[in-house]
Design an enzyme around this catalytic site. Structure first.
Site, PDB file in Angstrom:
ATOM      1  NE  ARG A 126      -0.330   0.531   4.867  1.00  0.00           N
ATOM      2  CZ  ARG A 126      -0.750   1.017   6.143  1.00  0.00           C
ATOM      3  NH1 ARG A 126      -2.232   1.212   6.075  1.00  0.00           N
ATOM      4  NH2 ARG A 126      -0.007   1.118   7.133  1.00  0.00           N
ATOM      5  CG  ASP A 169       3.388  -5.066   2.965  1.00  0.00           C
ATOM      6  OD1 ASP A 169       3.337  -5.370   4.150  1.00  0.00           O
ATOM      7  OD2 ASP A 169       3.507  -3.774   2.545  1.00  0.00           O
ATOM      8  CE1 TYR A 205       8.809   6.318  11.183  1.00  0.00           C
ATOM      9  CE2 TYR A 205       9.260   8.816  11.318  1.00  0.00           C
ATOM     10  CZ  TYR A 205       8.897   7.820  10.640  1.00  0.00           C
ATOM     11  OH  TYR A 205       8.719   7.734   9.349  1.00  0.00           O
ATOM     12  CB  VAL A 219       3.829  11.486   2.511  1.00  0.00           C
ATOM     13  CG1 VAL A 219       3.543  10.842   0.998  1.00  0.00           C
ATOM     14  CG2 VAL A 219       5.340  12.092   2.397  1.00  0.00           C
ATOM     15  CE  LYS A 261      11.755   5.555   8.993  1.00  0.00           C
ATOM     16  NZ  LYS A 261      11.795   4.889   7.764  1.00  0.00           N
ATOM     17  CG  ASN A 295       8.482   1.972   0.820  1.00  0.00           C
ATOM     18  OD1 ASN A 295       8.433   3.279   0.892  1.00  0.00           O
ATOM     19  ND2 ASN A 295       7.281   1.460   1.001  1.00  0.00           N
ATOM     20  CG  ASP A 315       9.752  -9.916   9.879  1.00  0.00           C
ATOM     21  OD1 ASP A 315      10.148  -8.954   9.954  1.00  0.00           O
ATOM     22  OD2 ASP A 315       9.711 -10.577  10.939  1.00  0.00           O
ATOM     23  CB  VAL A 316      12.023  -5.752   6.420  1.00  0.00           C
ATOM     24  CG1 VAL A 316      11.323  -5.675   5.131  1.00  0.00           C
ATOM     25  CG2 VAL A 316      11.612  -4.961   7.536  1.00  0.00           C
ATOM     26  CB  THR A 365       0.892   7.402   2.979  1.00  0.00           C
ATOM     27  OG1 THR A 365       1.465   7.436   4.443  1.00  0.00           O
ATOM     28  CG2 THR A 365       1.714   8.157   1.929  1.00  0.00           C
TER      29      THR A 365
END
Length: 246
Positions: free
Chosen positions: A19, A40, A154, A187, A158, A89, A62-63, A189
């Site tokens: 998505r 994803d 976060y 953004v 990041k 991403n 699962d990253v 989303t």
């Protein structure tokens, strides 16, 4: 006259592609001639891949799992023959004060936003070296450039991903593997659903260009970094925030 597509012949992996920005990037890549491995943790990414047809496959992923990263790379090579581009991403954002942020929440942010970036970079190096180079794009955030209240997990992860981007850009340059990061601001989303309406209204007043970013805004920058148009660009941190960090 045949249209000159910017990613003709390239094979890309895009994480978090079920998505939002990831799905939009996948569609844009295919429109410019790429073949794409969408991944994803959410299996709805299968529908996006079906929409894109024979130029796309989906792998549930699962990253934070190294074995699954190897499976993703293998699937891309077996289906399309090589890997030229990786777009890291996938990301999570669960806001909270320092006191309200649990150890479990912080660890999950680390697993997705920081460990996932590292594992992604590591997993594609051999294939990119075999192909003579490649492009890795890490989707970060302005929270990787500035500190913000109620975002400690976060921001921390990041910033960690930003450090990984710069270190990897330096280390991988001799192999013609370029690595750049993109730092969106607000953004439009589904991730914005985690913000309160009051917070969103306050954030918008801080955007000099007067509007939130769109998935189109981000996808065009990612497309540029994935393409040969950016052949001499590595270690860049591209801020696409409407001027929020000025």
């Amino acid at each position: 006259m045949k249209e000159n597509k910017k990613l003709e012949g390239k094979v890309a992996i895009i994480t978090g592609a079920a998505r939002g920005q990831g799905a939009h990037e996948a569609r844009r890549f295919v429109s410019e001639g790429a073949r794409v491995v969408l991944t994803d943790i959410n299996d709805s990414g299968e529908e996006v891949a079906k929409e894109l047809g024979e130029d796309a496959i989906f792998v549930q992923h699962d990253v934070g799992d190294e074995d699954q990263w190897n499976q993703v790379v293998n699937a891309g090579v077996e289906t399309f023959g090589k890997i030229d581009v990786l777009v890291n991403n996938a990301g999570i954002f669960n806001p909270g004060s320092i006191e309200s942020t649990t150890k479990e929440s912080f660890e999950l942010h680390f697993r997705v936003n920081q460990l996932g970036v590292f594992l992604g970079i590591k997993s594609v190096i051999a294939e990119m070296r075999r192909g003579g180079g490649g492009s890795i794009i890490n989707i970060s955030s302005i929270a990787g450039l500035r500190g913000y209240s109620d975002m400690i997990a976060y921001c921390s992860t990041k910033w960690g991903g930003r450090g990984a981007s710069l270190a990897a850009a330096k280390e991988l340059a001799p192999f013609q593997i370029r690595l750049n990061s993109v730092h969106p601001g607000l953004v439009d989303t589904p991730m914005l659903n985690d913000h309160t309406p009051e917070a969103l209204a306050q954030y918008k007043t801080a955007i000099p260009l007067g509007r939130m970013g769109t998935c189109d805004d981000i996808a065009e920058i990612v497309l540029f970094l994935a393409s040969d148009l950016s052949a001499n660009v590595t270690g860049a941190e591209i801020c696409t925030d409407g001027g929020m960090t000025l």
